[in-house]
Enzyme design. Sequence first.
Site, PDB file in Angstrom:
ATOM      1  N   SER A 148      71.496  -1.958 -19.461  1.00 21.53           N
ATOM      2  CA  SER A 148      72.804  -2.118 -20.351  1.00 21.53           C
ATOM      3  C   SER A 148      73.926  -1.374 -19.356  1.00 21.53           C
ATOM      4  CB  SER A 148      72.533  -0.561 -20.696  1.00 21.53           C
ATOM      5  OG  SER A 148      73.859  -1.447 -22.126  1.00 21.53           O
ATOM      6  N   ASP A 224      68.062  -5.988 -30.322  1.00 16.60           N
ATOM      7  CA  ASP A 224      69.171  -5.653 -29.753  1.00 16.60           C
ATOM      8  C   ASP A 224      70.830  -5.826 -30.402  1.00 16.60           C
ATOM      9  OD1 ASP A 224      71.054  -4.444 -27.532  1.00 16.60           O
ATOM     10  OD2 ASP A 224      69.650  -4.463 -26.003  1.00 16.60           O
ATOM     11  N   HIS A 257      67.134  -2.084 -27.953  1.00 14.03           N
ATOM     12  CA  HIS A 257      68.053  -1.219 -26.954  1.00 14.03           C
ATOM     13  C   HIS A 257      67.301  -0.083 -25.826  1.00 14.03           C
ATOM     14  CE1 HIS A 257      71.879  -2.527 -24.248  1.00 14.03           C
ATOM     15  NE2 HIS A 257      71.966  -0.976 -24.719  1.00 14.03           N
TER      16      HIS A 257
END
Lengths: 278, 278
Positions: A148, A224, A257
């Site tokens: 991320s 996600d 995620h």
Amino acid sequence: METVSTAKAFGGTQGVYRHASEATGTDMTFSVYVPPHAEGAKLPVVWYLSGLTCTHANVTDKGEYRRACAKLGLIFVAPDTSPRGVGVADDPAGAWDFGLGAGFYVDATEPPFAAHYRMWRYVTEELPALIAAQFPADMARQSIMGHSMGGHGALTMGLTFPDTYTAVSAFAPIVAPGQVPWGEKALGGYLGRDRAAWRKHDAVALIEDGARVPALLVDQGDADSFLADQLKPELLAAACETAGIPLTLRMQPGYDHSYSFISTFMADHLSWHAERLG
Amino acid sequence: METVSTAKAFGGTQGVYRHASEATGTDMTFSVYVPPHAEGAKLPVVWYLSGLTCTHANVTDKGEYRRACAKLGLIFVAPDTSPRGVGVADDPAGAWDFGLGAGFYVDATEPPFAAHYRMWRYVTEELPALIAAQFPADMARQSIMGHSMGGHGALTMGLTFPDTYTAVSAFAPIVAPGQVPWGEKALGGYLGRDRAAWRKHDAVALIEDGARVPALLVDQGDADSFLADQLKPELLAAACETAGIPLTLRMQPGYDHSYSFISTFMADHLSWHAERLG
């Protein structure tokens, strides 16, 4: 450097360490896994940069990297995601996507963040020097990965220093911070309103401006919740296509995620890094 | 049963669930990993009982069991270690080795603990019924493992119900609670001062009194700070020797009492269980 804790794991040593950082002007905590190795051996180093809200502890607890690192002979280093402590500025509203836990791997130029938020220099200069001095590390063999916001850090550092990082990969990275809300807030807050200054901290912009790496590996879950608004892997795919950078972008059906996603594909990434690190 | 969270991991589903327990009279939270499987398949179930201070979350985050469970086709269930909530009695002094997070896998008979501390019935009766109803579980194929206090739970349940649990193993278990401080405090507090009532919750005493299993696997770190005073695997080795129970007791050099140790040997235990579960 102070040892916070060590424990034997998969035949090697998982440690957590703290030191006074000159780059950030704060104490910084990080974790290092050293796999089992022959006396006197020097081992390649994989850098793992974490995402928003994380410390070194998230991947250390949940990343499931030790079995693969032990098998492949890789040192695994996980820094924190921002400076912390008394006098370190935070998001004015206490939001989780800026300030503490959200350093975005840049050297801030805007007050009040410029005083401590110098994660670029910390991760690319100061901490490598400490790792080289304190661990059995072969600094001629380094690679970098992240998740991320940390995927953003890994891509931008990898693209900026292709001679340093032999392999670059990411889990659900922010590929174009200049084009998404998290990144606009962070780069604007740390670097100011001139968007030209953002381009060296934006993987897609770096590629557009001529940065090159031999190959990239990116895994992205299609469940996600940040995919459409913040991550936009299609922008990286288009930039790589235009630039001729071989990108392996794997859309992973059903994955979100979280570290459930990261841990599932961690061993794949480490094997890919190990092949390139030799 | 309420779903707290689910995430795809290693091709299967890691979930956390909550339900109102009739056994404890409280809400109870637990985690279940269901590996990838064919539609309609029924899978064997491995129970994992956690140690002092833990909830379901410790092993779920740090246990590194999902890769092996996905490969071997095992459902992995992790209950909490005590009842929790308003009105649930705790250690009078707030100590971490009794009360909340320290149910010791018994049905308490002493006030005020008898009102809610019924972890034996919860783990051996109520939760299996819920798992059978809600998950693709083959309840004719169950096995049990645990860590420390949870190793005690796994050994005592395995020895009490050898027809239910096809395989029994433990990481750094409390093997003879009647002979060590943690166990004396817990069994005295939950079951009262009559030590005769403790024997069915003491693995060594159960074996002395005639309980048998086909085999046991125990891993124990030799750098475990609780080894000499609380764990005493030599007492289990002696009891198994006398009873003719094949015990594989592996003293692991350099390992401590933490999840660094557990995660290192988790896949070994799961393979050992899978062989016996067929």
